[in-house]
Structures are given as C-alpha cells and as structure tokens.
Design an enzyme around this catalytic site. Structure first.
Site, PDB file in Angstrom:
ATOM      1  N   HIS A 143      -8.254   9.721 -18.167  1.00 41.81           N
ATOM      2  CA  HIS A 143      -7.862   8.661 -17.235  1.00 41.81           C
ATOM      3  C   HIS A 143      -8.968   8.322 -16.247  1.00 41.81           C
ATOM      4  O   HIS A 143      -8.908   7.301 -15.580  1.00 41.81           O
ATOM      5  CB  HIS A 143      -6.593   9.081 -16.479  1.00 41.81           C
ATOM      6  CG  HIS A 143      -5.374   9.101 -17.365  1.00 41.81           C
ATOM      7  ND1 HIS A 143      -4.453   8.083 -17.405  1.00 41.81           N
ATOM      8  CD2 HIS A 143      -4.953   9.997 -18.286  1.00 41.81           C
ATOM      9  CE1 HIS A 143      -3.509   8.355 -18.293  1.00 41.81           C
ATOM     10  NE2 HIS A 143      -3.794   9.521 -18.844  1.00 41.81           N
ATOM     11  N   ASP A 167     -13.993   4.541 -10.633  1.00 43.99           N
ATOM     12  CA  ASP A 167     -12.558   4.604 -10.946  1.00 43.99           C
ATOM     13  C   ASP A 167     -12.371   4.400 -12.439  1.00 43.99           C
ATOM     14  O   ASP A 167     -12.996   3.497 -13.015  1.00 43.99           O
ATOM     15  CB  ASP A 167     -11.820   3.479 -10.189  1.00 43.99           C
ATOM     16  CG  ASP A 167     -10.438   3.902  -9.734  1.00 43.99           C
ATOM     17  OD1 ASP A 167      -9.845   4.776 -10.387  1.00 43.99           O
ATOM     18  OD2 ASP A 167      -9.959   3.342  -8.731  1.00 43.99           O
TER      19      ASP A 167
HETATM   20  C1  GDG Z   1      -5.851   7.818 -12.304  1.00 44.48           C
HETATM   21  C2  GDG Z   1      -7.279   7.277 -12.359  1.00 44.48           C
HETATM   22  C3  GDG Z   1      -6.422   5.251 -13.555  1.00 44.48           C
HETATM   23  C4  GDG Z   1      -0.549   4.316  -4.341  1.00 44.48           C
HETATM   24  N1  GDG Z   1      -0.055   4.441  -3.095  1.00 44.48           N
HETATM   25  C5  GDG Z   1       1.276   4.433  -3.209  1.00 44.48           C
HETATM   26  C6  GDG Z   1       1.614   4.319  -4.563  1.00 44.48           C
HETATM   27  N2  GDG Z   1       0.462   4.239  -5.232  1.00 44.48           N
HETATM   28  C7  GDG Z   1       0.391   4.064  -6.699  1.00 44.48           C
HETATM   29  C8  GDG Z   1      -0.202   2.715  -7.051  1.00 44.48           C
HETATM   30  C9  GDG Z   1      -0.694   2.973  -8.469  1.00 44.48           C
HETATM   31  C10 GDG Z   1      -1.055   4.454  -8.420  1.00 44.48           C
HETATM   32  O1  GDG Z   1      -0.463   5.024  -7.270  1.00 44.48           O
HETATM   33  C11 GDG Z   1      -2.551   4.654  -8.293  1.00 44.48           C
HETATM   34  O2  GDG Z   1      -3.122   4.383  -9.527  1.00 44.48           O
HETATM   35  P1  GDG Z   1      -4.696   4.200  -9.677  1.00 44.48           P
HETATM   36  O3  GDG Z   1      -4.948   3.719 -11.056  1.00 44.48           O
HETATM   37  O4  GDG Z   1      -5.162   3.230  -8.644  1.00 44.48           O
HETATM   38  O5  GDG Z   1      -5.377   5.589  -9.333  1.00 44.48           O
HETATM   39  P2  GDG Z   1      -5.203   7.196  -9.623  1.00 44.48           P
HETATM   40  O6  GDG Z   1      -4.001   7.745  -8.984  1.00 44.48           O
HETATM   41  O7  GDG Z   1      -6.475   7.782  -9.166  1.00 44.48           O
HETATM   42  O8  GDG Z   1      -5.047   7.346 -11.222  1.00 44.48           O
HETATM   43  C12 GDG Z   1      -7.268   5.750 -12.379  1.00 44.48           C
HETATM   44  C13 GDG Z   1      -5.058   5.932 -13.573  1.00 44.48           C
HETATM   45  O9  GDG Z   1      -5.187   7.354 -13.518  1.00 44.48           O
HETATM   46  C14 GDG Z   1      -4.264   5.584 -14.840  1.00 44.48           C
HETATM   47  O10 GDG Z   1      -4.974   5.884 -15.995  1.00 44.48           O
HETATM   48  O11 GDG Z   1      -6.255   3.859 -13.417  1.00 44.48           O
HETATM   49  O12 GDG Z   1      -8.589   5.257 -12.499  1.00 44.48           O
HETATM   50  O13 GDG Z   1      -8.040   7.749 -11.237  1.00 44.48           O
HETATM   51  O14 GDG Z   1       0.333   2.818  -9.401  1.00 44.48           O
HETATM   52  O15 GDG Z   1       0.775   1.733  -6.946  1.00 44.48           O
HETATM   53  N3  GDG Z   1       2.873   4.267  -5.018  1.00 44.48           N
HETATM   54  C15 GDG Z   1       3.865   4.349  -4.086  1.00 44.48           C
HETATM   55  N4  GDG Z   1       3.602   4.483  -2.749  1.00 44.48           N
HETATM   56  C16 GDG Z   1       2.339   4.527  -2.276  1.00 44.48           C
HETATM   57  O16 GDG Z   1       2.136   4.643  -1.055  1.00 44.48           O
HETATM   58  N5  GDG Z   1       5.133   4.313  -4.483  1.00 44.48           N
END
Ligand code: GDG
Length: 456
Positions: free
Chosen positions: A154, A358
């Site tokens: 990921h 990322d």
């Molecule tokens: C890894 C990889 C890859 C955030 N704050 C809140 C909240 N979130 C949710 C967002 C989004 C998720 O968390 C974050 O997803 P990301 O993709 O931005 O980042 P990582 O957590 O680092 O995930 C990344 C991912 O895996 C999938 O393969 O894209 O690159 O690092 O869904 O909305 N959700 C809630 N409250 C918050 O305050 N409910």
C-alpha cells in the site's frame, strides 16, 4: 476460483459490518468469494493466546492471532513502523534500526506462516497486505507451500539507491520474488521495483510483465487502489457537517485530511498556506485552512517530533496573521466521523493533498467523489502522491515549494466555474470507474490468470 481466498492484513476488523475504505472492500470481496480473513487482534496482549482463533463466521471466517508485548514492540512499532515505513517513504534519516527489531519481524512472519500452512488446502489462494508481511511468502515457500500467493504494497516502493540502508537489503529481493504477483500502486513503483532487480541480478522486466529470478517468476503489477466512489458521493450528499462550519461569507474553506504522519507533508503544507496568507492582496480571496489530523503511532519517536513541529508552525502563522474574526489555520487533532468528513469535503472550495511521499492517497479520491459536479471544489495534489499518476487534472504541485503551493492556492480559489467543472468531470470519471471493486477484481484476475507459472 476453486479454492478459498485467504486474506491477511495486519489488523482484523471485529465489527460484523466493518466501515472504512479498504476494510469494506476486503469484506465485500470475501463475502462474494468466501474464504478466510486473518490478522492480528491489535495492540500487545499481556497474556497472548497461542495460534489462530476464530472471531467470526458467516459468508467467510475471520481468525485472529495475538501479539505479545515484545512482538508488538519489535515487529510492529520497531521494524514495520520505525525501519520500513521511513525507508519506503524516502526518509532513511528517520530510520531507527535497533537490535531485536528485524528478528522480531521475521519471527512474527514465520509464526504466522506456520499457522497458515496448517490452514491451507492445495487450491487456496493467498492475498497478503502490506509491509508488515513482506517475508511471509518466503517463509511459506520454505515450509513447502506452493499455492498462489499475491501481495499488495500500500505504500511506495523504495528507490533502489535507498535499499542498501536496510540491514536486510540482501534478503529483500528474495522476499519479493517469493510471491506470484507483487501488487504496487503505480507504474512508477513497478519501474522502481524492476530497476532494483535489474541492478541486483541483471534481469530485466520481461515483455510478459514478469521478472524471472532465483528459479521463480513473479509479476510486479501496477494496480492503483480506488474507493467506493458512489457510496462516498451519497454520504457527502447526505451529510450536514459542511453547514456546521461558521465562516464569514467572503471566506473560503481549504481542507486537509491526513493521519498525523511525517510522510503527509503537513509542516510544508502549513508553510505553503502561510505564504498564501502573507502574500495575499486585498482582491484575493480570504481562506481558512481546516486541517483534520487524527494521531497515529504516537509511541514512535519520529511522530512525537513532527507533532511538535506542526504545533509550532500553526501557532506561529496564526499568531502572525490571525485577526479577531479570522484564524488562518484551524487544526483538529482528533478523528472526525466519516459521514462528517464527507460533508466537509463537499463544503470545501479547495483540498490540499500534499504528501512528500504516499502510496496512493485516498483523500484525493474521496474529495473528488464528494463534490457537487455543478459547483465543484479544486484539488491541489502533490507530485509525490501515487494518485498523481491517475489524477493529472488536479493542480499538481511540488510540496517542498511553499511559493508554488501559494500560487496554486490563488489559482484554485479564483478558478472560473467552467474550468472547475471540466477538471472535476475528468477526475470523477477516473475515480468512479477505477473504484475499489475494479481494484480487487484487477488484482485477483492477475493472480488467477493462466500462465502464472509458479516456478520458471
Ligand atoms: C495507506 C497508504 C494508500 C483520515 N482522517 C480521518 C479519516 N481519515 C481516512 C481518510 C482516508 C484514510 O483515512 C487515509 O487514507 P490515505 O490513503 O490517505 O492514507 P494511509 O492511511 O496512509 O493509507 C496510502 C492507502 O494505504 C490505501 O492503499 O492510499 O498511500 O499510506 O480514507 O478519509 N477517517 C475518519 N476520520 C478522520 O478524522 N473517519
């Protein structure tokens, strides 16, 4: 699929109907195909149980395994999050290599491999998720397991010149080559993976998309993860959270949503926004940056340092430029409910998604899904987010350049409606079609495809 699908991820959800992007996708995929989901039960247990134990059954079964305090420290906080995470996010300077970390990581992988080997039937297919389990296929192969095994990383694949910083660099390629399909977020990740193998073994990526090495053939596959696009759009339409934000009518909302992680470039984002505020002329829109940043991995030292740097930067910008009726940066260091988040995305005029590195970044896709197509907001996206490969109609920026970020903010905040609509329509087309179901289907089709010989 004749055998069962066995999914492995670091944590296993405990709710009957789990929520949150990836977890829901894996749940739906297993519900359709049947199978087993295996993961750790969470933080360290004072009295860990032995072996796998079932925590749910139904369309598919869920099994958990406990981590002891030493395992949690060495495998999870240590090797996974203080060695691999920084290295893969191009922050080798933040690596914390300690005695016991690598051993703990390998021990957990070997223990899990033994438990899995007992479970497996010959036709079963394994799909392993993320950097916590890189050596799992190698451990399984050494136990004689010949089933198809796929892996999805990921996070970004490291650049070849950084890999020697890993004390286990010599083993790293063998871990990867033990899979049948090694899924990556982008074409750029696949290129970095191919370069590593070419440099080390002199074997190029074949025209069939396979790399043949050490008596095996594996496929590094670009398989960009998506979201439940229509579901997220519906949640944004239904949410009333946007209306709860009190702002003067002449002010615009700029939104950032990120786990509190140094890879997300939050300090640089605040500086870029601060530059916009500093340079703003009377005619330019007044904007407030609302940054939602739920804490993560607070017991890892690098995260504590970053949190302090962020507090200082936000405090200094607010102190310098704030007015009695306007605070430039609002910063919420707590988890916000998902439905509220969807409504905030929809209310925002601009989203700043500016990680320094990322794998994909799902926030960029969620922001696009949440917009009103008749009056959409503008996405400002870092060149270093995996999402930039699919989302070229965003305003792409260099997150290290505060002035460039400030210029992109001015452009986004003053963009004519026609241009906003045209850019959004193209972005939405991609987010809608290459969604989370597309991702699971694409990965499993590659893993199951004929011609994926186990041994060359
Ligand atoms: C890894 C990889 C890859 C955030 N704050 C809140 C909240 N979130 C949710 C967002 C989004 C998720 O968390 C974050 O997803 P990301 O993709 O931005 O980042 P990582 O957590 O680092 O995930 C990344 C991912 O895996 C999938 O393969 O894209 O690159 O690092 O869904 O909305 N959700 C809630 N409250 C918050 O305050 N409910």
């Amino acid at each position: 699929m004749t055998g069962r699908l066995i999914m492995v991820s670091n944590r296993i959800p405990t709710e009957a109907e789990p929520s949150g992007g990836l977890v829901v996708a894996l749940h739906d995929c297993l519900t359709a195909n049947g199978g087993i989901w295996i993961g750790s039960s969470g933080d360290a247990k004072a009295n860990p149980k032995d072996g796998l134990y079932q925590i749910a059954s139904g369309a598919y079964d869920r099994y958990a395994f406990d981590l002891s305090e030493a395992e949690f420290h060495n495998y999870y906080l240590g090797y996974a999050n203080s060695v691999l995470w920084p290295l893969f996010h191009r922050r080798a300077d933040l690596m914390d290599v300690q005695p016991g970390y690598a051993e703990g990581y390998l021990e957990v992988n070997l223990r899990l491999a033994k438990m899995l080997a007992e479970f497996l039937r010959p036709e079963d297919v394994l799909w392993i998720h993320d950097y916590h389990f890189l050596p799992l296929a190698k451990c399984l192969r050494e136990l004689g397991v010949e089933n198809r095994i796929g892996f999805f990383l990921h996070i970004p694949f490291p650049v070849a010149s950084d890999v020697p910083a890993l004390p286990e660099a010599d083993d790293f390629t063998g871990w990867i080559a033990s899979y049948d399909v090694f899924g990556l977020q982008t074409q750029a990740d696949v290129k970095r993976c191919a370069i590593l193998f070419e440099q080390r073994f002199g074997v190029p990526l074949g025209s069939d998309g396979m790399i043949a090495v050490q008596g095996r053939r594996f496929m590094p596959l670009a398989c960009p993860i998506g979201i439940d696009a229509t579901g997220f759009r519906a949640a944004a339409e239904a949410s009333e959270a946007g209306a709860r934000i009190s702002m003067a009518p002449d002010q615009k909302l700029v939104l950032g949503v990120d786990r509190l992680d140094y890879s997300k470039g939050l300090v640089q984002r605040f500086e870029g926004f601060g530059t916009y505020v500093q340079d703003r002329r009377e005619v330019d829109p007044k904007a407030t940056l609302l940054q939602i940043a739920p804490p993560s991995r607070e017991n890892v030292e690098a995260y504590q340092d970053m949190r302090e740097a962020l507090d200082l930067t936000a405090g200094s910008i607010n102190g310098e430029y704030g007015e009695i009726d306007w605070t430039p940066i609002r910063y919420i260091r707590r988890q916000v409910p998902r439905d509220d988040l969807a409504g905030l995305y929809r209310r925002a005029a601009v989203s700043l998604v500016t990680p320094l590195a990322d794998g994909m970044n799902l926030v960029a896709k969620e922001f696009v899904a949440a917009q009103d197509p008749e009056d959409p907001g503008v996405l400002i996206l870092s060149h270093f987010a995996g999402a930039a490969e699919q989302m070229g109609e965003a305003l792409i920026v260099n997150p290290y350049d505060a002035r460039e970020m400030a210029q992109a903010l001015l452009r986004a905040l003053t963009m004519p409606l026609d241009e906003r609509k045209a850019r959004h329509a193209k972005l939405w087309e991609n987010v809608r079609t290459e969604d989370i179901v597309w991702w699971t289907d694409r990965f499993l089709a590659s893993l199951m495809s004929e011609g994926m010989a186990k041994v060359a």
